[in-house]
Design a protein around this motif. Sequence first.
Motif, mmCIF file in Angstrom:
data_model
loop_
_atom_site.group_PDB
_atom_site.id
_atom_site.type_symbol
_atom_site.label_atom_id
_atom_site.label_comp_id
_atom_site.label_asym_id
_atom_site.label_seq_id
_atom_site.Cartn_x
_atom_site.Cartn_y
_atom_site.Cartn_z
ATOM 1 N N ALA A 1 -61.134 39.091 8.115
ATOM 2 C CA ALA A 1 -60.358 37.936 7.458
ATOM 3 C C ALA A 1 -59.000 38.250 7.195
ATOM 4 N N LEU A 2 -58.765 39.411 6.732
ATOM 5 C CA LEU A 2 -57.500 40.014 5.962
ATOM 6 C C LEU A 2 -56.731 40.170 7.429
ATOM 7 N N VAL A 3 -57.000 40.702 8.202
ATOM 8 C CA VAL A 3 -56.288 40.960 9.802
ATOM 9 C C VAL A 3 -56.025 39.433 10.290
ATOM 10 N N ILE A 4 -57.116 38.670 10.396
ATOM 11 C CA ILE A 4 -56.493 37.565 10.906
ATOM 12 C C ILE A 4 -55.597 36.489 10.065
ATOM 13 N N GLY A 5 -55.963 36.597 8.782
ATOM 14 C CA GLY A 5 -54.811 36.035 7.913
ATOM 15 C C GLY A 5 -53.488 36.462 8.177
ATOM 16 N N VAL A 6 -53.194 37.831 8.195
ATOM 17 C CA VAL A 6 -51.986 38.427 8.286
ATOM 18 C C VAL A 6 -51.387 38.180 9.579
ATOM 19 N N GLY A 7 -51.991 38.216 10.748
ATOM 20 C CA GLY A 7 -51.563 37.840 12.018
ATOM 21 C C GLY A 7 -51.267 36.386 12.138
ATOM 22 N N TYR A 8 -51.951 35.493 11.358
ATOM 23 C CA TYR A 8 -51.501 34.136 11.594
ATOM 24 C C TYR A 8 -50.269 33.760 10.686
ATOM 25 N N ASN A 9 -50.080 34.947 9.694
ATOM 26 C CA ASN A 9 -48.877 34.500 9.022
ATOM 27 C C ASN A 9 -47.760 35.083 9.509
ATOM 28 N N LEU A 10 -47.812 36.126 10.269
ATOM 29 C CA LEU A 10 -46.724 36.556 11.201
ATOM 30 C C LEU A 10 -46.342 35.758 12.464
ATOM 31 N N VAL A 11 -47.498 35.150 12.961
ATOM 32 C CA VAL A 11 -47.060 34.386 14.084
ATOM 33 C C VAL A 11 -46.459 33.103 13.508
ATOM 34 N N SER A 12 -47.003 32.615 12.392
ATOM 35 C CA SER A 12 -46.362 31.309 11.722
ATOM 36 C C SER A 12 -44.968 31.648 11.244
#
Length: 137
Positions: free
Chosen positions: A56-67
């Motif tokens: 969940a943390l990796v997905i959240g960080v990835g989503y934040n970076l893409v955003s």
Amino acid sequence: MDELDYKALEQIPIPEGLEERLSTKIDQWEQEEQKAQRRRLFPKALRYIAAAASVALVIGVGYNLVSQERNRILAEQDTYQDPVKAQQEAERALMLLAVNLNKGMGHLEKAKALSDKTEKNLYEQLNVLKSYETDNH
């Protein structure tokens, strides 16, 4: 021969309360085994929870970076659509670069002055030591 062993065993007196003590001890062993089993199950569950939290943390960080990247691209597009605004942004960026470069040069000059002063002191001390050695020999 088996009969002799059984007969010999039958002649040994059994202490009073032995059966109750053995039963109690067996119950204690069973309880300890159950506790050990529960202790083994808890770390497994904890591992799964930790793995899920990591994903969940990796997905959240990835989503934040893409955003953030998407927002940066959109902001750049807005800036470059208007040539006047693009020129203003370029001038602002160059001014910021110049200010920071001048600050850096000022710090560099201070560091060079300190280095020169330290070097001068070092040579003076070395000369004093050299003259001291030549005077004593």
